[in-house]
Design a protein around this motif. Structure first.
Motif, PDB file in Angstrom:
ATOM      1  N   ARG A   1       0.854  -1.209   0.000  1.00  0.00           N
ATOM      2  CA  ARG A   1       0.000   0.000   0.000  1.00  0.00           C
ATOM      3  C   ARG A   1       0.892   1.262   0.000  1.00  0.00           C
ATOM      4  NH1 ARG A   1      -5.313   0.210   0.981  1.00  0.00           N
ATOM      5  NH2 ARG A   1      -5.363  -2.003   1.450  1.00  0.00           N
ATOM      6  N   ALA A   2       1.961   1.238   0.777  1.00  0.00           N
ATOM      7  CA  ALA A   2       2.877   2.394   0.826  1.00  0.00           C
ATOM      8  C   ALA A   2       3.563   2.596  -0.529  1.00  0.00           C
ATOM      9  CB  ALA A   2       3.898   2.200   1.938  1.00  0.00           C
ATOM     10  N   LEU A   3       3.908   1.496  -1.189  1.00  0.00           N
ATOM     11  CA  LEU A   3       4.513   1.602  -2.525  1.00  0.00           C
ATOM     12  C   LEU A   3       3.542   2.292  -3.477  1.00  0.00           C
ATOM     13  CD1 LEU A   3       6.294  -1.798  -3.229  1.00  0.00           C
ATOM     14  CD2 LEU A   3       7.276   0.456  -3.614  1.00  0.00           C
ATOM     15  N   HIS A   4       2.292   1.896  -3.408  1.00  0.00           N
ATOM     16  CA  HIS A   4       1.271   2.492  -4.262  1.00  0.00           C
ATOM     17  C   HIS A   4       1.157   3.994  -3.970  1.00  0.00           C
ATOM     18  CE1 HIS A   4      -2.319   2.519  -6.729  1.00  0.00           C
ATOM     19  NE2 HIS A   4      -2.943   3.185  -5.775  1.00  0.00           N
ATOM     20  N   HIS A   5       1.235   4.378  -2.712  1.00  0.00           N
ATOM     21  CA  HIS A   5       1.121   5.780  -2.308  1.00  0.00           C
ATOM     22  C   HIS A   5       2.256   6.627  -2.905  1.00  0.00           C
ATOM     23  CE1 HIS A   5      -0.705   8.797   0.299  1.00  0.00           C
ATOM     24  NE2 HIS A   5       0.511   9.202   0.616  1.00  0.00           N
ATOM     25  N   ALA A   6       3.391   5.975  -3.167  1.00  0.00           N
ATOM     26  CA  ALA A   6       4.584   6.707  -3.637  1.00  0.00           C
ATOM     27  C   ALA A   6       4.653   6.802  -5.159  1.00  0.00           C
ATOM     28  CB  ALA A   6       5.838   6.005  -3.113  1.00  0.00           C
ATOM     29  N   ARG A   7       3.662   6.273  -5.858  1.00  0.00           N
ATOM     30  CA  ARG A   7       3.811   6.019  -7.301  1.00  0.00           C
ATOM     31  C   ARG A   7       4.009   7.263  -8.161  1.00  0.00           C
ATOM     32  NH1 ARG A   7      -1.144   6.156  -5.783  1.00  0.00           N
ATOM     33  NH2 ARG A   7      -2.826   6.991  -7.051  1.00  0.00           N
ATOM     34  N   LEU A   8       3.699   8.481  -7.658  1.00  0.00           N
ATOM     35  CA  LEU A   8       3.851   9.688  -8.492  1.00  0.00           C
ATOM     36  C   LEU A   8       5.280  10.246  -8.457  1.00  0.00           C
ATOM     37  CD1 LEU A   8       0.509  11.568  -7.677  1.00  0.00           C
ATOM     38  CD2 LEU A   8       1.002   9.963  -9.525  1.00  0.00           C
ATOM     39  N   ALA A   9       6.110   9.695  -7.612  1.00  0.00           N
ATOM     40  CA  ALA A   9       7.490  10.199  -7.502  1.00  0.00           C
ATOM     41  C   ALA A   9       8.287   9.887  -8.764  1.00  0.00           C
ATOM     42  CB  ALA A   9       8.171   9.560  -6.295  1.00  0.00           C
ATOM     43  N   ALA A  10       9.337  10.665  -8.987  1.00  0.00           N
ATOM     44  CA  ALA A  10      10.200  10.405 -10.145  1.00  0.00           C
ATOM     45  C   ALA A  10      10.971   9.105  -9.956  1.00  0.00           C
ATOM     46  CB  ALA A  10      11.178  11.571 -10.314  1.00  0.00           C
ATOM     47  N   LYS A  11      11.274   8.796  -8.699  1.00  0.00           N
ATOM     48  CA  LYS A  11      12.045   7.583  -8.404  1.00  0.00           C
ATOM     49  C   LYS A  11      11.485   6.988  -7.111  1.00  0.00           C
ATOM     50  CE  LYS A  11      16.866   6.660  -6.930  1.00  0.00           C
ATOM     51  NZ  LYS A  11      18.217   7.271  -6.904  1.00  0.00           N
ATOM     52  N   VAL A  12      11.178   5.700  -7.148  1.00  0.00           N
ATOM     53  CA  VAL A  12      10.675   5.017  -5.948  1.00  0.00           C
ATOM     54  C   VAL A  12      11.546   3.784  -5.713  1.00  0.00           C
ATOM     55  CG1 VAL A  12       8.706   3.909  -4.818  1.00  0.00           C
ATOM     56  CG2 VAL A  12       8.299   5.726  -6.499  1.00  0.00           C
ATOM     57  N   VAL A  13      12.133   3.702  -4.540  1.00  0.00           N
ATOM     58  CA  VAL A  13      12.957   2.538  -4.215  1.00  0.00           C
ATOM     59  C   VAL A  13      12.511   1.978  -2.872  1.00  0.00           C
ATOM     60  CG1 VAL A  13      14.986   3.262  -5.549  1.00  0.00           C
ATOM     61  CG2 VAL A  13      14.746   4.007  -3.175  1.00  0.00           C
ATOM     62  N   VAL A  14      12.922   0.742  -2.623  1.00  0.00           N
ATOM     63  CA  VAL A  14      12.550   0.060  -1.391  1.00  0.00           C
ATOM     64  C   VAL A  14      13.757   0.064  -0.468  1.00  0.00           C
ATOM     65  CG1 VAL A  14      11.897  -2.196  -0.440  1.00  0.00           C
ATOM     66  CG2 VAL A  14      10.835  -1.369  -2.562  1.00  0.00           C
ATOM     67  N   GLY A  15      13.534   0.418   0.810  1.00  0.00           N
ATOM     68  CA  GLY A  15      14.675   0.519   1.722  1.00  0.00           C
ATOM     69  C   GLY A  15      14.437  -0.167   3.047  1.00  0.00           C
ATOM     70  N   CYS A  16      15.528  -0.638   3.633  1.00  0.00           N
ATOM     71  CA  CYS A  16      15.479  -1.293   4.953  1.00  0.00           C
ATOM     72  C   CYS A  16      16.928  -1.485   5.403  1.00  0.00           C
ATOM     73  CB  CYS A  16      14.720  -2.620   4.868  1.00  0.00           C
ATOM     74  SG  CYS A  16      15.329  -3.729   3.593  1.00  0.00           S
TER      75      CYS A  16
END
Ligand code: MLT
Length: 256
Positions: A112-127
């Motif tokens: 759900r959080a990934l979907h929320h970020a979808r308008l960004a120029a760059k979306v990456v996963v972090g941990c």
């Protein structure tokens, strides 16, 4: 005078509008466990992970696809979804199981959080699992957002600690100074406090984080469900050194 690059932490997707991400970079953080699982899947050679918000949408997407080379993964309530091949334990996503596979994936908060970020120029996963590779990949990003997934609409300490670790590393050593929002200052402070506690207890940061994770509500849920060993794995720095990148147009997450 040139403006400093920004670093903003958001404790929940609800705390930031999707449009605020336009043109920027978003790091999606769900330490327990979606971010960690995606990193492990791609580090183990999965071709791609396609995130879905809803289980039914994932099932519909799977219908009519050749199931050879395709795996369904994810959780609800922390447990594997009926009929799925895999749950959301990063330990399940080994090379033997996922190498060269495409994975359709849904989790309660992370996707759900990934979907929320979808308008960004760059979306990456972090941990923590990809901390060093991630931080290296962010060094030129001027409008940087760390988006915590939280747990069912509640702020999660584990995500704040992971955001704090990223904020700490991104602003540490010779890296350029950044302008931090209040949440970024406070997340970085939480991480610094964890490092101090670790030092006085004679532990390293991974060990201390694993201890702290056991005290979080979601950590306790995972222990009760039998996933205690996931906590230590999710706390282990650089155990899956990939930078998963989400392409909202294709809907896929791939390692870059
Ligand atoms: C989520 O997306 O809420 C989590 O990844 C849940 C879990 O630990 O399985």
């Amino acid at each position: 005078m040139t403006a400093l690059p920004d670093l903003s932490v958001h404790y929940l997707p609800q705390f930031v509008a999707e449009h605020d991400f336009v043109g920027g970079t978003v790091v999606v953080i769900d330490l327990l466990r979606a971010s960690t699982t995606i990193c492990h899947a791609l580090a183990a050679g999965a071709r791609e992970v396609t995130p879905f918000v809803e289980v039914d949408d994932l099932r519909r997407a799977a219908e009519g696809q050749d199931r050879c080379g395709l795996l369904l993964g994810g959780e609800r309530g922390g447990e594997r979804i009926d009929g799925f091949d895999l749950g959301n334990s990063p330990r399940d996503y080994t090379a033997e199981v996922v190498f060269d596979k495409r994975i359709l994936f849904t989790t309660s908060n992370g996707t759900r959080a990934l979907h929320h970020a979808r308008l960004a120029a760059k979306v990456v996963v972090g941990c923590l699992a990809n901390l060093s590779a991630l931080v290296e990949s962010l060094s030129h990003d001027v409008d940087l957002h760390l988006l915590c997934a939280g747990t069912n609409g509640h702020v999660s300490r584990e995500d704040i600690l992971a955001a704090g670790a990223i904020a700490y590393e991104v602003t540490n050593n010779d890296r350029p100074a950044r302008r931090l929002n209040d949440a970024a200052e406070s997340a970085r402070g939480e991480w610094q406090e964890l490092l101090n506690t670790a030092r006085s207890a004679g532990r390293n940061a991974d060990e201390q984080l694993a201890v702290d994770l056991r005290d979080t509500p979601h950590g306790k849920t995972l222990v009760n469900l039998g996933f205690e060993s996931d906590l230590a794995l999710c706390a282990t720095r650089d155990s899956a050194a990939v930078v998963p990148s989400y392409d909202a147009r294709s809907g896929k997450v791939r390692a870059v």
